[in-house]
Write a protein that holds these residues in place. Sequence first.
Motif, PDB file in Angstrom:
ATOM      1  N   THR A 149       0.840  -1.201   0.000  1.00  8.81           N
ATOM      2  CA  THR A 149       0.000   0.000   0.000  1.00  8.81           C
ATOM      3  C   THR A 149       0.881   1.258   0.000  1.00  8.81           C
ATOM      4  OG1 THR A 149      -0.174   0.053   2.398  1.00  8.81           O
ATOM      5  CG2 THR A 149      -1.892  -1.148   1.233  1.00  8.81           C
ATOM      6  N   GLU A 150       2.184   1.059   0.296  1.00 10.81           N
ATOM      7  CA  GLU A 150       3.151   2.152   0.098  1.00 10.81           C
ATOM      8  C   GLU A 150       4.260   1.624  -0.803  1.00 10.81           C
ATOM      9  OE1 GLU A 150       4.265   4.380   3.471  1.00 10.81           O
ATOM     10  OE2 GLU A 150       2.198   4.955   3.913  1.00 10.81           O
ATOM     11  N   GLU A 151       5.403   2.321  -0.801  1.00  9.72           N
ATOM     12  CA  GLU A 151       6.459   1.982  -1.759  1.00  9.72           C
ATOM     13  C   GLU A 151       7.139   0.639  -1.479  1.00  9.72           C
ATOM     14  OE1 GLU A 151      10.187   4.543  -2.515  1.00  9.72           O
ATOM     15  OE2 GLU A 151       8.398   5.831  -2.384  1.00  9.72           O
ATOM     16  N   ILE A 152       7.264  -0.183  -2.504  1.00 11.53           N
ATOM     17  CA  ILE A 152       8.055  -1.418  -2.370  1.00 11.53           C
ATOM     18  C   ILE A 152       9.264  -1.293  -3.285  1.00 11.53           C
ATOM     19  CG2 ILE A 152       8.118  -3.912  -2.671  1.00 11.53           C
ATOM     20  CD1 ILE A 152       5.303  -4.126  -2.177  1.00 11.53           C
ATOM     21  N   GLU A 153      10.436  -1.597  -2.729  1.00 13.61           N
ATOM     22  CA  GLU A 153      11.666  -1.506  -3.527  1.00 13.61           C
ATOM     23  C   GLU A 153      11.860  -2.751  -4.374  1.00 13.61           C
ATOM     24  OE1 GLU A 153      15.504  -1.067  -1.322  1.00 13.61           O
ATOM     25  OE2 GLU A 153      14.211   0.347  -0.242  1.00 13.61           O
ATOM     26  N   GLU A 154      11.686  -3.901  -3.726  1.00 14.44           N
ATOM     27  CA  GLU A 154      12.054  -5.144  -4.391  1.00 14.44           C
ATOM     28  C   GLU A 154      11.258  -6.328  -3.842  1.00 14.44           C
ATOM     29  OE1 GLU A 154      16.190  -6.347  -3.627  1.00 14.44           O
ATOM     30  OE2 GLU A 154      16.386  -6.432  -5.813  1.00 14.44           O
ATOM     31  N   VAL A 155      10.837  -7.206  -4.724  1.00 13.17           N
ATOM     32  CA  VAL A 155      10.215  -8.469  -4.295  1.00 13.17           C
ATOM     33  C   VAL A 155      10.943  -9.592  -5.033  1.00 13.17           C
ATOM     34  CG1 VAL A 155       8.105  -9.861  -4.205  1.00 13.17           C
ATOM     35  CG2 VAL A 155       7.938  -7.375  -3.995  1.00 13.17           C
ATOM     36  N   THR A 190      14.276 -32.563  -0.917  1.00 13.65           N
ATOM     37  CA  THR A 190      13.223 -33.578  -0.993  1.00 13.65           C
ATOM     38  C   THR A 190      11.848 -32.902  -0.995  1.00 13.65           C
ATOM     39  OG1 THR A 190      13.343 -33.777   1.395  1.00 13.65           O
ATOM     40  CG2 THR A 190      14.528 -35.451   0.114  1.00 13.65           C
ATOM     41  N   ARG A 191      11.848 -31.594  -0.745  1.00 18.72           N
ATOM     42  CA  ARG A 191      10.585 -30.847  -0.716  1.00 18.72           C
ATOM     43  C   ARG A 191      10.742 -29.573  -1.538  1.00 18.72           C
ATOM     44  NH1 ARG A 191       9.909 -31.029   5.839  1.00 18.72           N
ATOM     45  NH2 ARG A 191       9.732 -33.276   5.999  1.00 18.72           N
ATOM     46  N   ASN A 192       9.613 -28.969  -1.882  1.00 22.21           N
ATOM     47  CA  ASN A 192       9.660 -27.683  -2.594  1.00 22.21           C
ATOM     48  C   ASN A 192       9.678 -26.559  -1.577  1.00 22.21           C
ATOM     49  OD1 ASN A 192       9.643 -28.468  -5.238  1.00 22.21           O
ATOM     50  ND2 ASN A 192       7.411 -28.595  -5.336  1.00 22.21           N
ATOM     51  N   THR A 193      10.704 -25.738  -1.645  1.00 22.74           N
ATOM     52  CA  THR A 193      10.794 -24.629  -0.694  1.00 22.74           C
ATOM     53  C   THR A 193      10.720 -23.305  -1.449  1.00 22.74           C
ATOM     54  OG1 THR A 193      12.105 -25.930   0.823  1.00 22.74           O
ATOM     55  CG2 THR A 193      12.297 -23.555   1.048  1.00 22.74           C
ATOM     56  N   HIS A 194       9.909 -22.384  -0.905  1.00 22.78           N
ATOM     57  CA  HIS A 194       9.825 -21.038  -1.484  1.00 22.78           C
ATOM     58  C   HIS A 194      10.290 -20.030  -0.442  1.00 22.78           C
ATOM     59  CE1 HIS A 194       7.570 -22.544  -4.860  1.00 22.78           C
ATOM     60  NE2 HIS A 194       6.651 -23.038  -4.064  1.00 22.78           N
ATOM     61  N   ARG A 195      11.192 -19.146  -0.866  1.00 23.90           N
ATOM     62  CA  ARG A 195      11.642 -18.071   0.015  1.00 23.90           C
ATOM     63  C   ARG A 195      11.170 -16.760  -0.617  1.00 23.90           C
ATOM     64  NH1 ARG A 195      18.014 -16.809   0.510  1.00 23.90           N
ATOM     65  NH2 ARG A 195      17.899 -14.948   1.829  1.00 23.90           N
ATOM     66  N   LEU A 196      10.484 -15.963   0.176  1.00 23.56           N
ATOM     67  CA  LEU A 196       9.981 -14.674  -0.327  1.00 23.56           C
ATOM     68  C   LEU A 196      10.720 -13.557   0.394  1.00 23.56           C
ATOM     69  CD1 LEU A 196       7.810 -12.914  -1.823  1.00 23.56           C
ATOM     70  CD2 LEU A 196       6.362 -13.218   0.196  1.00 23.56           C
ATOM     71  N   ILE A 197      11.290 -12.644  -0.374  1.00 18.18           N
ATOM     72  CA  ILE A 197      11.991 -11.504   0.227  1.00 18.18           C
ATOM     73  C   ILE A 197      11.339 -10.217  -0.284  1.00 18.18           C
ATOM     74  CG2 ILE A 197      14.215 -10.293   0.447  1.00 18.18           C
ATOM     75  CD1 ILE A 197      15.548 -13.015  -0.258  1.00 18.18           C
ATOM     76  N   VAL A 198      10.963  -9.370   0.656  1.00 21.57           N
ATOM     77  CA  VAL A 198      10.336  -8.089   0.283  1.00 21.57           C
ATOM     78  C   VAL A 198      11.132  -6.972   0.945  1.00 21.57           C
ATOM     79  CG1 VAL A 198       8.221  -6.704   0.362  1.00 21.57           C
ATOM     80  CG2 VAL A 198       8.051  -9.200   0.244  1.00 21.57           C
ATOM     81  N   LYS A 199      11.559  -6.001   0.151  1.00 21.77           N
ATOM     82  CA  LYS A 199      12.222  -4.822   0.713  1.00 21.77           C
ATOM     83  C   LYS A 199      11.335  -3.625   0.424  1.00 21.77           C
ATOM     84  CE  LYS A 199      16.739  -6.819   0.236  1.00 21.77           C
ATOM     85  NZ  LYS A 199      17.896  -7.007  -0.596  1.00 21.77           N
ATOM     86  N   SER A 200      10.940  -2.952   1.501  1.00 22.83           N
ATOM     87  CA  SER A 200       9.974  -1.865   1.293  1.00 22.83           C
ATOM     88  C   SER A 200      10.243  -0.717   2.255  1.00 22.83           C
ATOM     89  CB  SER A 200       8.551  -2.385   1.519  1.00 22.83           C
ATOM     90  OG  SER A 200       8.341  -2.573   2.900  1.00 22.83           O
ATOM     91  N   LYS A 201       9.484   0.330   2.068  1.00 22.01           N
ATOM     92  CA  LYS A 201       9.580   1.520   2.924  1.00 22.01           C
ATOM     93  C   LYS A 201       9.307   1.152   4.388  1.00 22.01           C
ATOM     94  CE  LYS A 201       7.516   6.101   3.061  1.00 22.01           C
ATOM     95  NZ  LYS A 201       6.337   6.860   2.666  1.00 22.01           N
ATOM     96  N   SER A 202       8.462   0.116   4.589  1.00 22.24           N
ATOM     97  CA  SER A 202       8.081  -0.241   5.966  1.00 22.24           C
ATOM     98  C   SER A 202       9.034  -1.254   6.606  1.00 22.24           C
ATOM     99  CB  SER A 202       6.650  -0.803   5.964  1.00 22.24           C
ATOM    100  OG  SER A 202       6.543  -1.848   5.026  1.00 22.24           O
ATOM    101  N   GLY A 203      10.015  -1.709   5.876  1.00 23.58           N
ATOM    102  CA  GLY A 203      10.960  -2.670   6.441  1.00 23.58           C
ATOM    103  C   GLY A 203      11.163  -3.848   5.509  1.00 23.58           C
ATOM    104  N   GLU A 204      11.785  -4.903   6.049  1.00 19.44           N
ATOM    105  CA  GLU A 204      12.043  -6.071   5.213  1.00 19.44           C
ATOM    106  C   GLU A 204      11.242  -7.266   5.711  1.00 19.44           C
ATOM    107  OE1 GLU A 204      16.088  -6.982   4.400  1.00 19.44           O
ATOM    108  OE2 GLU A 204      16.538  -4.920   3.796  1.00 19.44           O
ATOM    109  N   ILE A 205      10.786  -8.070   4.781  1.00 17.80           N
ATOM    110  CA  ILE A 205      10.053  -9.296   5.118  1.00 17.80           C
ATOM    111  C   ILE A 205      10.813 -10.444   4.482  1.00 17.80           C
ATOM    112  CG2 ILE A 205       7.898 -10.593   4.762  1.00 17.80           C
ATOM    113  CD1 ILE A 205       6.521  -7.829   4.327  1.00 17.80           C
ATOM    114  N   GLU A 206      10.947 -11.520   5.220  1.00 17.17           N
ATOM    115  CA  GLU A 206      11.505 -12.718   4.606  1.00 17.17           C
ATOM    116  C   GLU A 206      10.708 -13.910   5.118  1.00 17.17           C
ATOM    117  OE1 GLU A 206      15.698 -12.995   4.471  1.00 17.17           O
ATOM    118  OE2 GLU A 206      15.650 -15.098   3.854  1.00 17.17           O
ATOM    119  N   SER A 207      10.164 -14.710   4.224  1.00 18.56           N
ATOM    120  CA  SER A 207       9.435 -15.904   4.666  1.00 18.56           C
ATOM    121  C   SER A 207       9.968 -17.124   3.928  1.00 18.56           C
ATOM    122  CB  SER A 207       7.929 -15.750   4.417  1.00 18.56           C
ATOM    123  OG  SER A 207       7.605 -16.093   3.092  1.00 18.56           O
ATOM    124  N   TRP A 208      10.005 -18.245   4.642  1.00 18.70           N
ATOM    125  CA  TRP A 208      10.395 -19.526   4.041  1.00 18.70           C
ATOM    126  C   TRP A 208       9.197 -20.461   4.178  1.00 18.70           C
ATOM    127  CZ3 TRP A 208      15.310 -21.213   2.278  1.00 18.70           C
ATOM    128  CH2 TRP A 208      16.367 -20.302   2.462  1.00 18.70           C
TER     129      TRP A 208
END
Length: 268
Positions: free
Chosen positions: A133-139, A215-233
């Motif tokens: 809802t505000e600025e996102i630098e990178e996903v 042996t499993r499918n893993t997804h890592r999501l990285i978000v860099k934004s004005k509100s901070g950084e998010i990382e989920s595995w």
Amino acid sequence: MNICIIGCGSIGRRLARALENMDEVENIHFIERKKEKVEALAEEIAKVKYADDFEDILEKCQLVVETASQGAVKEYVPKALEKGKDVVVMSIGAFVDDDLREKCKLLAKQNNCKIYFPSGAICGIDGLSAASTEEIEEVILISYKSPKALKDLKYFAKQGIKLGDIKKPKVVYEGFARDAVQHFPKNVNVAATIAIAGLGFERTRVKIIVDPKATRNTHRLIVKSKSGEIESWTTNLPFPENPRTSYLAALSVISAVKKIIGNVWVGA
Ligand SMILES: NC(=O)c1ccc[n+]([C@@H]2O[C@H](COP(=O)([O-])OP(=O)(O)OC[C@H]3O[C@@H](n4cnc5c(N)ncnc54)[C@H](O)[C@@H]3O)[C@@H](O)[C@H]2O)c1
């Protein structure tokens, strides 16, 4: 209420089982190419009924849930929205098609109804959506796959990559979501969910790593934004009824439908 589920496959059946004991749900009408699948389920669950005419059944249903295929999204979702019905879409990869996505958004607006996308096989969509809802630098979506999960993809032959020769984790693709979904169709739902929630298909970065020990499918999501950084595995186990589907994805549509029908919505 009456619910129409399109697709009586592994996810549709699990959803019907979850809805079986919900008092709010009176009937579950299935649209399905293979009528015998619905008939078999109807023997287990009294609320389940086979529907042979979508337009007819739309009149009786308050919610439509697609758990079938990208083709089914194109065939049925615009019709449901035209009739003002809320729709939950699992085969979100269909919305890589800009024309279909824009048409559905417009129909939902004109007819005052909603399109819901469950979070599927990836966690962190709630945070990405709030940050956007505000600025996102990178996903960035980084998916770790076993060579087995990627076999038979033309991409590797074109690139001259022999999956069998990979002995330690190796980046085999780096690009943007628009291009990634063409080469890695099995990643299409996750990439589309992230792109639609955040920066869109042209700006969402995707990296595929082949890990011979995975042996499993893993997804890592990285978000860099004005509100901070998010990382989920998210490390997904396969869904027992269909190993091509992630277990969590099947549960995410149950959770979405419960939020829509119920009175409490955590993570809205
Ligand atoms: N959003 C996500 O993260 C996510 C994760 C996993 C699966 N999915 C998607 O959810 C969908 C369902 O997955 P599943 O594991 O239940 O698949 P499945 O193959 O077990 O079941 C799909 C069912 O839909 C029926 N079907 C397909 N197209 C149809 C059409 N046009 N009309 C009527 N019936 C039709 C098939 O006959 C089948 O019974 C797939 O498209 C899959 O890509 C999304």
